[in-house]
Design an enzyme around this catalytic site. Structure first.
Site, mmCIF file in Angstrom:
data_model
loop_
_atom_site.group_PDB
_atom_site.id
_atom_site.type_symbol
_atom_site.label_atom_id
_atom_site.label_comp_id
_atom_site.label_asym_id
_atom_site.label_seq_id
_atom_site.Cartn_x
_atom_site.Cartn_y
_atom_site.Cartn_z
ATOM 1 N N CYS A 94 0.801 -1.223 0.000
ATOM 2 C CA CYS A 94 0.000 0.000 0.000
ATOM 3 C C CYS A 94 0.835 1.275 0.000
ATOM 4 O O CYS A 94 0.551 2.227 -0.738
ATOM 5 C CB CYS A 94 -0.969 -0.007 1.174
ATOM 6 S SG CYS A 94 -0.186 0.005 2.814
ATOM 7 N N HIS A 152 -2.536 0.642 7.033
ATOM 8 C CA HIS A 152 -2.913 0.703 5.614
ATOM 9 C C HIS A 152 -3.092 2.157 5.195
ATOM 10 O O HIS A 152 -3.489 3.011 5.995
ATOM 11 C CB HIS A 152 -4.203 -0.083 5.373
ATOM 12 C CG HIS A 152 -4.520 -0.275 3.919
ATOM 13 N ND1 HIS A 152 -3.708 -0.995 3.063
ATOM 14 C CD2 HIS A 152 -5.555 0.175 3.159
ATOM 15 C CE1 HIS A 152 -4.236 -0.999 1.849
ATOM 16 N NE2 HIS A 152 -5.353 -0.282 1.885
ATOM 17 N N HIS A 164 -5.941 1.928 -3.911
ATOM 18 C CA HIS A 164 -4.955 1.415 -2.966
ATOM 19 C C HIS A 164 -4.520 0.030 -3.406
ATOM 20 O O HIS A 164 -5.147 -0.595 -4.270
ATOM 21 C CB HIS A 164 -5.533 1.370 -1.548
ATOM 22 C CG HIS A 164 -6.786 0.549 -1.413
ATOM 23 N ND1 HIS A 164 -7.114 -0.136 -0.265
ATOM 24 C CD2 HIS A 164 -7.815 0.281 -2.278
ATOM 25 C CE1 HIS A 164 -8.275 -0.761 -0.409
ATOM 26 N NE2 HIS A 164 -8.714 -0.519 -1.625
#
Length: 207
Positions: A94, A152, A164
């Site tokens: 990510c 994240h 993402h």
């Protein structure tokens, strides 16, 4: 006198013909320029395939997909698989993905990990989802708590959609680079904060 008269008449005829020819040429040039202007305007107002594609995905009119460089970048990476620590199209995580967006689209090098991107002094953090604008980072963890480790990070696109790279499977059935809806679970529950970062590309809208 007869010869002089004939000469004058011939001169008038020749000048008149030249004038008519010049006027016709000018008219043709004006028409050609008008056609060129019309074609240029049509191209300017044309909807590109990538605008249609991502307008449909984000649920917005195609004309609102105006940062073409951003969506071309996303399209190039779409469905690249997720890999912790990965930084290629064979596998990417990510924070590498958000780092690449800022570098390749905006010309700005940001921090390597989600936590460092969150903690950076130039990350202007905020809680309200209504304050999100295209280009903002969005941070997550399992508890949705700013007092827990940020696990994240995504990149906000608009209309509650963000892009993402995630280990979770998306609508396509695979993990990796995908566009998700921030109002749907688990992302709504996991949302911690948004974060505005400085950008240096004149082709983008400032936050």
């Amino acid at each position: 006198m007869g010869t002089l008269y004939k000469t004058i008449i011939l001169f008038v005829i020749i000048v008149g013909a030249m004038s008519c020819g010049g006027a016709k040429k000018a008219e043709q040039e004006a028409l050609a320029q008008a056609r060129r202007d019309s074609i240029a305007l049509a191209k300017q107002n044309a909807i590109l395939p990538i605008q249609k594609k991502y307008g449909a995905i984000l649920g917005v009119p195609p004309k609102e997909i105006d940062n073409i460089a951003l969506f071309e970048f996303i399209d190039d990476w779409m469905n690249a698989p997720y890999k912790l620590g990965g930084n290629t199209k064979q596998g990417i995580d990510c924070s590498y993905f958000t780092q690449y967006i800022f570098h390749d689209v905006y010309g700005n090098l940001i921090e390597r990990t989600a936590q460092k991107q969150f903690d950076a002094p130039d990350t202007n953090k905020f809680k309200g989802l209504h304050n999100l604008k295209q280009g903002d980072l969005i941070f997550f963890n399992n508890r949705g708590s700013e007092f827990r480790e940020i696990t994240h990070v995504g990149f906000y696109l608009g209309n509650d959609r963000f892009v993402h790279s995630t280990s979770r499977k998306g609508n396509s059935g695979g993990n990796g680079v995908q566009i998700s809806n921030l109002q749907k679970q688990p992302w709504k529950r996991m949302f911690v904060a948004g974060g505005k970062k400085p950008k240096f590309n004149n082709n983008t809208t400032e936050n």
